[in-house]
Design an enzyme around this catalytic site. Sequence first.
Site, PDB file in Angstrom:
ATOM      1  N   HIS A  28      14.924  -1.794   5.578  1.00 32.17           N
ATOM      2  CA  HIS A  28      15.123  -0.307   6.266  1.00 32.17           C
ATOM      3  C   HIS A  28      15.023  -0.492   7.636  1.00 32.17           C
ATOM      4  CE1 HIS A  28      11.010   0.628   5.276  1.00 32.17           C
ATOM      5  NE2 HIS A  28      11.438   0.779   3.728  1.00 32.17           N
ATOM      6  N   HIS A  82       2.323   1.853  -6.581  1.00 30.70           N
ATOM      7  CA  HIS A  82       2.978   2.525  -5.225  1.00 30.70           C
ATOM      8  C   HIS A  82       4.618   2.769  -5.835  1.00 30.70           C
ATOM      9  CE1 HIS A  82       4.967   3.289  -1.631  1.00 30.70           C
ATOM     10  NE2 HIS A  82       5.042   2.089  -1.009  1.00 30.70           N
ATOM     11  N   GLU A  84       7.458   2.925  -4.345  1.00 32.25           N
ATOM     12  CA  GLU A  84       8.719   2.487  -3.426  1.00 32.25           C
ATOM     13  C   GLU A  84       9.445   1.469  -4.296  1.00 32.25           C
ATOM     14  OE1 GLU A  84       7.910   1.442   0.880  1.00 32.25           O
ATOM     15  OE2 GLU A  84      10.235   1.717   0.985  1.00 32.25           O
ATOM     16  N   HIS A 148       1.515   3.405   1.462  1.00 25.88           N
ATOM     17  CA  HIS A 148       2.347   3.599   2.503  1.00 25.88           C
ATOM     18  C   HIS A 148       3.223   4.927   2.437  1.00 25.88           C
ATOM     19  CE1 HIS A 148       6.829   2.561   3.179  1.00 25.88           C
ATOM     20  NE2 HIS A 148       6.526   2.992   4.487  1.00 25.88           N
ATOM     21  N   ASP A 167       0.749  -2.211  -0.555  1.00 25.71           N
ATOM     22  CA  ASP A 167       1.359  -2.346   0.839  1.00 25.71           C
ATOM     23  C   ASP A 167       0.201  -2.983   1.813  1.00 25.71           C
ATOM     24  OD1 ASP A 167       4.003  -2.193   0.241  1.00 25.71           O
ATOM     25  OD2 ASP A 167       4.287  -0.441   1.048  1.00 25.71           O
ATOM     26  N   TYR A 195       4.679  -6.426  10.584  1.00 25.50           N
ATOM     27  CA  TYR A 195       4.491  -5.697   9.248  1.00 25.50           C
ATOM     28  C   TYR A 195       3.809  -4.269   9.609  1.00 25.50           C
ATOM     29  CZ  TYR A 195       3.914  -4.154   4.421  1.00 25.50           C
ATOM     30  OH  TYR A 195       3.978  -3.566   3.032  1.00 25.50           O
TER      31      TYR A 195
HETATM   32 FE1  FEO Z   1       5.946   0.788   0.637  1.00 25.81          FE
HETATM   33 FE2  FEO Z   1       6.352  -2.276  -0.162  1.00 25.81          FE
HETATM   34  O1  FEO Z   1       6.632  -0.739  -0.257  1.00 25.81           O
END
Ligand code: FEO
Length: 401
Positions: A28, A82, A84, A148, A167, A195
């Site tokens: 993204h 997580h 995501e 995250h 993350d 990162y």
């Molecule tokens: Fe916040 Fe690796 O996803």
Amino acid sequence: MTPHFKAQKVVDNIYWVGAIDWKLRDFHGYETQRGTTYNAYLIISDKIALIDTVKAAYKQELIQRISSVIDPQKIDYIISNHAETDHSGSLIDMIKLIKPEKVFATAKGVEALKAHYHHDEEITAVGEGDDLKLGSITLKFFETRMLHWPDSMVTYVPERELLFSQDAFGLHLATNERFEEDVPQWIVDFEAAKYYANILMPYSTLIPKTLDKLSTLPIKIFANDHGPIWRKNIGRIIELYKKWSAQPYTMKAVITYRTMWGSTEKMAMAIAEGLSEGGVSVKMMPLNSTHRSDIVTEVLDAGAFFVGSPTLNKNMFPAVADLLYYIKGLAPKNLIGDAFGSYGWADGVVEEIRGILSGMKVELVNDSPMSAKYVPDEKVLQDCFEMGKKTAKMLAAKISG
Ligand code: FEO
């Protein structure tokens, strides 16, 4: 089936069963020039647990790696640290395949997974400090909201002093090396900084609190969700996170700009010379050849940030707007800086950029905009040089406190 994707042992009872995405180049808006991994882990005790899954397209790789150790249908629990989709993209399919006794996530995770997949599976909410006994191995859950996402948590294994850190402490790096110490340090440190800058920087105020909370746990291993696992050098990544979350002023400046006919570039060079004369290390990052995510990475440990743009059809250059909107969302801290640029008949873009920088709490160096009509003359270039020198003095004063 003879799986060719194999699990890799992390410590006794715990295996890496994730996927390597060698070809990912965009996360993204963040350029991932070295690809990434989606780490998932299998814990084998009296009960068997799977920590996280992988991006949907990599589900077969996950299944094959698990199958190299056990029949996936023997998994009793799935833990979703997580929501995501790089970690939950194959979760619902894995639930249907495995039919586990229970699936766990935080309360926010339960909500987020429902909102992503509109599924009918039962997911049980766990909260701060909850335990799950697998036999000789215990899983302990700690919420890490906004690291995250609001749903995020980490899972701790006291018997192995291992933290599934999700993350946190991750890096986008596709490698078949499973441990950080087996990858050249300069690559690890660059990708970990990139990162942090592009994913975690907006949440920097939360990082020290999380590090404090984790410091109460004996930890020897950070089994993260991206890139190699930290084992030998967890002290180094903790120190880096402390530094990156504090973002102290430094004698380093990032200058980024686009130029049309070289005027804005001349101003950038003059500012760089002034900074250099004042003892500041300069990173010149022209936007025609530099990705926004690399600029943000350099800003992470900089003390000054300058943005230059020519005026194009009464607006800033599109690449400059792209960078500014990206970086303001990431909210870097503790920066001095300013804007500069040239115009033909409609001045105003430099002031507009200064407004955006001020909104980001960048302390402006000058009282008035540094703009040049068409081509900067000697006076404008001298003013740019002086702005660089003044910045160096301001930085030195900030650093000496
Ligand atoms: Fe916040 Fe690796 O996803």
